[in-house]
Write a protein that holds these residues in place. Structure first.
Motif, mmCIF file in Angstrom:
data_model
loop_
_atom_site.group_PDB
_atom_site.id
_atom_site.type_symbol
_atom_site.label_atom_id
_atom_site.label_comp_id
_atom_site.label_asym_id
_atom_site.label_seq_id
_atom_site.Cartn_x
_atom_site.Cartn_y
_atom_site.Cartn_z
ATOM 1 N N LYS A 252 35.084 4.755 104.162
ATOM 2 C CA LYS A 252 35.978 3.634 104.457
ATOM 3 C C LYS A 252 37.406 4.152 104.444
ATOM 4 O O LYS A 252 37.646 5.335 104.232
ATOM 5 C CB LYS A 252 35.789 2.521 103.428
ATOM 6 C CG LYS A 252 34.390 1.914 103.443
ATOM 7 C CD LYS A 252 34.273 0.789 102.423
ATOM 8 C CE LYS A 252 32.878 0.182 102.451
ATOM 9 N NZ LYS A 252 32.739 -0.923 101.463
ATOM 10 N N ALA A 253 38.364 3.285 104.667
ATOM 11 C CA ALA A 253 39.761 3.704 104.637
ATOM 12 C C ALA A 253 40.088 4.283 103.266
ATOM 13 O O ALA A 253 39.737 3.709 102.229
ATOM 14 C CB ALA A 253 40.670 2.521 104.948
ATOM 15 N N GLY A 254 40.741 5.440 103.255
ATOM 16 C CA GLY A 254 41.084 6.080 101.993
ATOM 17 C C GLY A 254 41.366 7.557 102.178
ATOM 18 O O GLY A 254 41.436 8.072 103.298
ATOM 19 N N LEU A 255 41.516 8.235 101.051
ATOM 20 C CA LEU A 255 41.822 9.662 101.015
ATOM 21 C C LEU A 255 40.644 10.382 100.369
ATOM 22 O O LEU A 255 40.193 9.998 99.289
ATOM 23 C CB LEU A 255 43.107 9.905 100.214
ATOM 24 C CG LEU A 255 43.659 11.325 100.162
ATOM 25 C CD1 LEU A 255 44.058 11.799 101.552
ATOM 26 C CD2 LEU A 255 44.874 11.394 99.227
ATOM 27 N N TYR A 256 40.149 11.434 101.017
ATOM 28 C CA TYR A 256 38.936 12.121 100.563
ATOM 29 C C TYR A 256 39.183 13.631 100.499
ATOM 30 O O TYR A 256 39.991 14.180 101.260
ATOM 31 C CB TYR A 256 37.773 11.846 101.516
ATOM 32 C CG TYR A 256 37.415 10.380 101.624
ATOM 33 C CD1 TYR A 256 36.466 9.817 100.781
ATOM 34 C CD2 TYR A 256 38.040 9.563 102.564
ATOM 35 C CE1 TYR A 256 36.146 8.471 100.873
ATOM 36 C CE2 TYR A 256 37.732 8.219 102.661
ATOM 37 C CZ TYR A 256 36.788 7.674 101.810
ATOM 38 O OH TYR A 256 36.479 6.346 101.896
ATOM 39 N N THR A 257 38.481 14.284 99.566
ATOM 40 C CA THR A 257 38.553 15.733 99.457
ATOM 41 C C THR A 257 37.162 16.333 99.588
ATOM 42 O O THR A 257 36.165 15.713 99.224
ATOM 43 C CB THR A 257 39.161 16.171 98.108
ATOM 44 O OG1 THR A 257 38.373 15.632 97.035
ATOM 45 C CG2 THR A 257 40.599 15.721 97.970
ATOM 46 N N ASP A 258 37.125 17.538 100.119
ATOM 47 C CA ASP A 258 35.865 18.240 100.302
ATOM 48 C C ASP A 258 36.172 19.730 100.281
ATOM 49 O O ASP A 258 37.337 20.139 100.193
ATOM 50 C CB ASP A 258 35.214 17.826 101.627
ATOM 51 C CG ASP A 258 33.718 18.143 101.672
ATOM 52 O OD1 ASP A 258 33.208 18.775 100.725
ATOM 53 O OD2 ASP A 258 33.065 17.765 102.663
ATOM 54 N N SER A 357 38.816 32.930 109.044
ATOM 55 C CA SER A 357 38.018 34.088 108.625
ATOM 56 C C SER A 357 38.830 34.849 107.602
ATOM 57 O O SER A 357 40.036 34.631 107.467
ATOM 58 C CB SER A 357 37.676 34.982 109.824
ATOM 59 O OG SER A 357 38.856 35.469 110.448
ATOM 60 N N ALA A 358 38.177 35.739 106.872
ATOM 61 C CA ALA A 358 38.859 36.433 105.784
ATOM 62 C C ALA A 358 38.435 37.889 105.740
ATOM 63 O O ALA A 358 37.336 38.243 106.208
ATOM 64 C CB ALA A 358 38.550 35.755 104.451
ATOM 65 N N PRO A 359 39.287 38.750 105.179
ATOM 66 C CA PRO A 359 38.892 40.153 104.995
ATOM 67 C C PRO A 359 37.652 40.254 104.108
ATOM 68 O O PRO A 359 37.343 39.346 103.333
ATOM 69 C CB PRO A 359 40.124 40.773 104.322
ATOM 70 C CG PRO A 359 41.258 39.860 104.644
ATOM 71 C CD PRO A 359 40.666 38.490 104.742
ATOM 72 N N ALA A 360 36.947 41.374 104.223
ATOM 73 C CA ALA A 360 35.704 41.557 103.470
ATOM 74 C C ALA A 360 35.922 41.514 101.965
ATOM 75 O O ALA A 360 35.021 41.163 101.204
ATOM 76 C CB ALA A 360 35.051 42.881 103.874
ATOM 77 N N SER A 361 37.114 41.845 101.506
ATOM 78 C CA SER A 361 37.390 41.886 100.071
ATOM 79 C C SER A 361 37.648 40.510 99.469
ATOM 80 O O SER A 361 37.728 40.369 98.244
ATOM 81 C CB SER A 361 38.603 42.783 99.802
ATOM 82 O OG SER A 361 39.751 42.286 100.491
ATOM 83 N N VAL A 362 37.779 39.478 100.294
ATOM 84 C CA VAL A 362 38.116 38.136 99.818
ATOM 85 C C VAL A 362 36.848 37.321 99.615
ATOM 86 O O VAL A 362 35.957 37.302 100.471
ATOM 87 C CB VAL A 362 39.040 37.427 100.830
ATOM 88 C CG1 VAL A 362 39.290 35.980 100.404
ATOM 89 C CG2 VAL A 362 40.360 38.175 100.955
ATOM 90 N N LYS A 363 36.762 36.632 98.482
ATOM 91 C CA LYS A 363 35.611 35.778 98.199
ATOM 92 C C LYS A 363 35.657 34.525 99.071
ATOM 93 O O LYS A 363 36.716 33.920 99.237
ATOM 94 C CB LYS A 363 35.585 35.377 96.722
ATOM 95 C CG LYS A 363 35.340 36.536 95.764
ATOM 96 C CD LYS A 363 35.262 36.037 94.323
ATOM 97 C CE LYS A 363 34.967 37.178 93.360
ATOM 98 N NZ LYS A 363 34.896 36.687 91.955
ATOM 99 N N THR A 364 34.518 34.150 99.590
ATOM 100 C CA THR A 364 34.455 32.981 100.475
ATOM 101 C C THR A 364 33.931 31.734 99.764
ATOM 102 O O THR A 364 33.822 30.673 100.386
ATOM 103 C CB THR A 364 33.555 33.279 101.687
ATOM 104 O OG1 THR A 364 32.258 33.649 101.220
ATOM 105 C CG2 THR A 364 34.137 34.406 102.527
ATOM 106 N N THR A 365 33.606 31.856 98.484
ATOM 107 C CA THR A 365 33.156 30.695 97.711
ATOM 108 C C THR A 365 34.081 30.493 96.520
ATOM 109 O O THR A 365 34.523 31.472 95.918
ATOM 110 C CB THR A 365 31.715 30.901 97.201
ATOM 111 O OG1 THR A 365 31.648 32.116 96.448
ATOM 112 C CG2 THR A 365 30.749 30.950 98.367
ATOM 113 N N PRO A 366 34.405 29.247 96.144
ATOM 114 C CA PRO A 366 34.057 28.043 96.895
ATOM 115 C C PRO A 366 34.803 27.975 98.226
ATOM 116 O O PRO A 366 35.720 28.763 98.464
ATOM 117 C CB PRO A 366 34.494 26.915 95.959
ATOM 118 C CG PRO A 366 35.625 27.514 95.184
ATOM 119 C CD PRO A 366 35.260 28.964 94.980
ATOM 120 N N GLY A 367 34.410 27.036 99.081
ATOM 121 C CA GLY A 367 35.022 26.919 100.397
ATOM 122 C C GLY A 367 36.481 26.503 100.331
ATOM 123 O O GLY A 367 37.046 26.240 99.260
#
Length: 426
Positions: A252-258, A357-367
């Motif tokens: 619904k109308a509002g502010l959301y995070t993911d 995208s990120a360099p191989a040395s950078v962690k991709t989790t969490p998003g």
């Protein structure tokens, strides 16, 4: 006479009873600090051995911090629940394992007793290690509960000495919980490595980093952050997008995070009635090192897969946040139809995609942190309120400029031909 006195006394008693029942009690009038919606702030102070250094206005860093704390405690708004946590305040030894557990709550989060809080701060003396990561975890636990704003203000003069628990990763984990707990950092030493770590902590949670080298700067900035926590804000609601529209959460109308992984697509659904306009925007934060080229796409799609409208933005180089948005006005029903048929809502699918995208040395989790704003309003009544050919009200200005240019060209051509004819005659 007696009857009149009794009537007057009864009326007075009734007024007192009404006033007692209607007027708020003392704590409520003071801002209801015990309310579950009360804003919460915890000040996290570095009390490690390096705070003995005397390089802030001719006094030690610890003395400057104490003076700033006294100023801040005097100015805390009544509605704010405030607590104090220390790191490196108790263990003076060389055992790393023990020193990296040295964090404790000095003053519990709750209604503030200024005298008690000042007394607790006055007893502190620079002692041990700098376990920033464990202190942030402890502060997050201290602030649990309630629906109000929550903010950690970290004041330190050095980087964490208790790896491999990276405080930046701790901040990302805090943000990934979706509790909208903001961490602001203040650095007392203008060091590039310290600044990089404190900036990473702040950006991971939507907070700020500030370098301070004077006592008045420190007290002024902490006051500002505490006051900011007291301001009414919209708290984002944590949600989780789906891999396809059919499974998407209904918003619904509002502010959301993911949180969205690198180069991922996520889906959400919004109901729009005839005569309403859907307005949506999305922001994705680059809270870690990313490759140079990136973009964000927001699409409104029907449940059958037909694209309605899209908004996109791309960038190249360093960025903190990239955003885009869209508008979808749904046509109203005809007047005759509206009287006979109850309007049915259209389920609009919103797709959020990123090309990070990120360099191989950078962690991709969490998003990557995603902030999605949804608003459903009454659609425009006049056609002039709707963008014309994508130009909005600027269409009329563009037409006017084109007409002016045409008339000016014709006039200049006529004048030129007349001058040429006069020249040939003479």
């Amino acid at each position: 006479m007696i009857t009149r006195k009794r009537l007057a006394a009864g009326a007075f008693a009734l007024l007192v009873a009404l006033a007692t029942g209607l007027l708020p009690a003392g704590p409520a009038a003071a801002g209801e600090p015990d309310s579950p919606d009360a804003p919460k702030v915890e000040l996290v102070l570095d009390v490690s051995g390096s705070m003995r250094a005397k390089d802030i206005d001719g006094q030690s860093r610890m003395a400057a911090a104490k003076q700033a704390f006294n100023d801040v405690l005097d100015a805390v708004p009544a509605e704010v629940q405030l607590g104090i946590r220390t790191l490196g305040a108790d263990y003076p030894g060389d055992d790393r394992k023990t020193g990296c557990k040295d964090t404790r709550q000095l003053y519990p989060v709750g209604p503030l007793d200024r005298t008690e809080a000042k007394t607790a701060v006055a007893t502190l003396a620079p002692t041990g290690w700098t376990p920033i990561g464990p202190a942030l975890l402890g502060a997050a636990d201290d602030l649990e509960g309630g629906d109000g704003t929550r903010r950690i203000v970290l004041i330190t003069d050095g980087e964490d000495t208790c790896g491999p628990l990276d405080p930046c990763e701790v901040a990302r984990e805090i943000a990934a919980k979706g509790t909208h707990l903001v961490v602001d950092t203040l650095g007392l030493v203008p060091n590039a490595k310290i600044r990089q770590q404190l900036t990473c902590i702040a950006e991971a949670t939507g907070g700020t980093y500030t370098a301070v080298q004077h006592t008045d700067e420190l007290s002024g900035r902490v006051k500002q952050l505490v006051d900011r926590a007291a301001d009414p804000v919209v708290n984002p609601v944590a949600t989780k997008g789906a891999d396809r529209c059919a499974d998407a959460p209904q918003l619904k109308a509002g502010l959301y995070t993911d949180r969205e992984s690198f180069s991922e697509h996520r889906w959400y659904r919004v109901d729009v009635l005839p005569g309403q306009e859907l307005r949506a925007s999305v922001s994705i934060g680059a809270d870690r090192a990313v490759d140079r080229d990136y973009g964000v796409l927001l699409r409104a799609v029907t449940t059958n897969g037909r694209e309605i409208v899209r908004g996109s933005e791309a960038g190249d180089g360093r960025t903190d946040v990239i955003s885009t948005g869209l508008r979808y006005p749904k046509a109203p029903l005809d007047d005759d139809t509206a009287d006979e048929v109850r309007p049915a809502a259209e389920s609009v699918c919103l797709q959020v995609s990123n090309s990070f995208s990120a360099p191989a040395s950078v962690k991709t989790t969490p998003g990557l942190p995603v902030e999605l704003t949804i608003d459903v309003v009454d659609g425009p009544d006049e056609p002039s309120d709707v963008a014309s050919f994508g130009l909005g009200h600027g269409w009329w200005l563009l037409g006017l400029l084109a007409l002016t240019g045409l008339l000016a060209g014709l006039l200049w051509g006529w004048i030129s031909r007349w001058r040429f004819a006069v020249w040939r005659t003479n």
